[in-house]
Scaffold this active site. Structure first.
Site, PDB file in Angstrom:
ATOM      1  N   SER A  36       0.815  -1.206   0.000  1.00  0.00           N
ATOM      2  CA  SER A  36       0.000   0.000   0.000  1.00  0.00           C
ATOM      3  C   SER A  36       0.852   1.259   0.000  1.00  0.00           C
ATOM      4  O   SER A  36       1.601   1.506  -0.933  1.00  0.00           O
ATOM      5  CB  SER A  36      -0.958  -0.048   1.199  1.00  0.00           C
ATOM      6  OG  SER A  36      -1.958   0.934   1.090  1.00  0.00           O
ATOM      7  N   ASP A  64     -10.534  -4.759  -4.050  1.00  0.00           N
ATOM      8  CA  ASP A  64      -9.869  -3.782  -3.187  1.00  0.00           C
ATOM      9  C   ASP A  64     -10.746  -2.536  -3.038  1.00  0.00           C
ATOM     10  O   ASP A  64     -10.955  -1.810  -4.015  1.00  0.00           O
ATOM     11  CB  ASP A  64      -8.508  -3.409  -3.785  1.00  0.00           C
ATOM     12  CG  ASP A  64      -7.650  -2.612  -2.821  1.00  0.00           C
ATOM     13  OD1 ASP A  64      -8.218  -1.932  -1.950  1.00  0.00           O
ATOM     14  OD2 ASP A  64      -6.417  -2.671  -2.944  1.00  0.00           O
ATOM     15  N   HIS A  73      -7.821  -5.463  -0.083  1.00  0.00           N
ATOM     16  CA  HIS A  73      -6.586  -4.701   0.131  1.00  0.00           C
ATOM     17  C   HIS A  73      -5.723  -5.453   1.135  1.00  0.00           C
ATOM     18  O   HIS A  73      -5.677  -5.114   2.322  1.00  0.00           O
ATOM     19  CB  HIS A  73      -6.931  -3.305   0.632  1.00  0.00           C
ATOM     20  CG  HIS A  73      -5.787  -2.334   0.572  1.00  0.00           C
ATOM     21  ND1 HIS A  73      -5.187  -1.945  -0.612  1.00  0.00           N
ATOM     22  CD2 HIS A  73      -5.117  -1.674   1.552  1.00  0.00           C
ATOM     23  CE1 HIS A  73      -4.227  -1.078  -0.363  1.00  0.00           C
ATOM     24  NE2 HIS A  73      -4.155  -0.910   0.944  1.00  0.00           N
TER      25      HIS A  73
END
Length: 437
Positions: free
Chosen positions: A112, A196, A226
């Protein structure tokens, strides 16, 4: 093999270390003696700082939110701030110091927000041509980020590879020198979750267009959200990519297509990152671009799934009673009207017949149509296989078998249908199935 790991927003190095245990086991088996370094971002967060964009379900489910500010969380830079956001350039300087003191490193693995720092660091290590690009771009764009002083005299070779999970990037024009003319040529493998809810679609497209990894970049879509995908085949894909990237021959990396879904690139070299002020994704921006379940529906679905998880241990027995089968579509009912409705709903997978000696219909599964995959057919079970008095009895349990959250995800991706958890009548084992319209 020495690998640097960059955690995501509001995580820490130790947290990311725990989340990558299985991945590191696979790397260690392929490269015995490998070492891993897990730094923590410089921006300290209180959990209360992030409540403004956390979904209601996260607040409802976590006991930590009863005393949130006792939790240690960090980030590499602040979200939703002017370009460059506070902490980003400091994080790049910290990465440079790590390279000097702990390096050299063969590659970087990022999750991320860490992918922003990891890809920028890889770019800065690609030699004098990159530094020249910064000088040229700064002359034409006064607000551009300058080449960091911490990298000017660094004695570290270019990274051999990069791995990202749920990646995004700096799409503001101030960051163009990191990504374009030349492209980042360090080989990168990008994992993106099909469901996600954090990284919006335009950010995924920006990563595609930036071509991070150049001609040796690769992208894998996994059927998750995610998170780092779970499964040996995904971890082995990382090992195979590392092995391929570390070879001198610039051959393209290939994954076994029968195990890991791939997404081919159709973009062209002249494409550049989106020129937008958006730097970091948020749930609010994701909602604006992608239809996701409401907070109420998500909470309801999650509570049902939690109920289901609790009911599995200890697992109650499910007793097969007969060969008679009825559609099990989320509510307990053996009435002929309910079965007729269910049979009509699933007419492409089921056919109903009525026996003269019984007041109830028998619904039998038939083969899916040619255009349907057999493994996506709904399982059919007896309505009376649930043992009386067990934890599985009652409409509450049967309703939770139907995951509203998964159905919302299916509809969101243009694949309307129903997802079921159903008992197969053999020792109480639960299995799942899916039907697509």
């Amino acid at each position: 093999m020495r690998i640097l790991f960059f955690h995501g927003h509001t995580q820490t190095g130790p947290v990311f270390e725990r989340k990558t245990v299985r991945l590191r086991e696979h790397i260690q088996r392929a490269y015995p003696g490998s070492t891993f370094f897990f730094p923590t971002g410089p921006i300290a967060y209180k959990v209360s700082d992030r409540l403004d964009y956390l979904s209601e379900i996260q607040r409802e489910r976590s006991d930590n939110f009863k005393d949130p500010d006792l939790i240690e969380t960090h980030a590499w830079f602040r979200l939703f701030e002017d370009d460059p956001p506070r902490g980003l350039l400091e994080s790049l300087d910290i990465a440079a110091e790590i390279l000097r003191v702990e390096g050299p490193f063969d590659g970087v693995i990022c999750f991320s927000q860490g992918s922003v720092v990891g890809s920028m660091m890889a770019s800065l290590l690609e030699g004098p041509r990159r530094r020249q690009r910064f000088d040229e771009y700064a002359a034409s764009f006064p607000g551009a980020v300058r080449y960091p002083k911490s990298y000017k005299n660094i004695n570290h070779p270019p990274l051999k590879f990069g791995i990202t999970y749920g990646a995004y990037m700096g799409t503001s024009p101030v960051f163009n020198a990191f990504y374009s003319e030349p492209l980042i040529e360090t080989p990168f493998l990008h994992f993106m979750g099909e469901f996600d809810p954090v990284v919006p679609s335009e950010m995924v497209a920006a990563v595609d267009k930036a071509q991070i990894g150049g001609s040796r970049r690769r992208k894998v879509m996994h059927p998750g959200a995610h998170a780092i995908p779970v499964g040996d085949r995904y971890h082995e894909a990382v090992v195979d990519f590392i092995r391929s990237a570390c070879e001198t021959s610039p051959t393209y990396f290939d994954l076994p297509s029968d195990e890991v879904p791939l997404l081919s690139y159709n973009d062209t070299p002249e494409q550049t990152p989106f020129q937008t002020p958006l730097l970091t994704p948020s749930l609010s921006s994701a909602v604006s671009t992608t239809s996701i379940p409401s907070s109420e529906a998500t909470i309801l679905a999650t509570r049902r799934l939690d109920q289901w998880e609790k009911s599995r241990s200890p697992r109650s027995n499910i007793r097969p009673r007969s060969t008679r089968r009825t559609v099990f579509s989320g509510r307990r009912s053996t009435s002929s009207s309910a079965e007729s409705s269910a049979a009509s709903q699933h007419s492409d997978h089921f056919e109903a017949t009525r026996t003269p000696t019984s007041s109830t219909s028998t619904v039998q599964m038939i083969e899916p149509t040619v255009n349907k995959e057999p493994n996506l057919a709904v399982r059919v079970v007896e309505d009376d296989t649930i043992v009386s008095g067990s934890e599985y009895e009652g409409e509450g349990w049967q309703e939770l078998l139907l995951s509203d959250l998964l159905n919302e995800m299916l509809r969101r991706h243009g694949r309307p249908g129903r997802f079921y958890f159903v008992p197969d009548g053999e020792g109480g084992r639960l299995e799942n199935g899916m039907r697509l319209n």
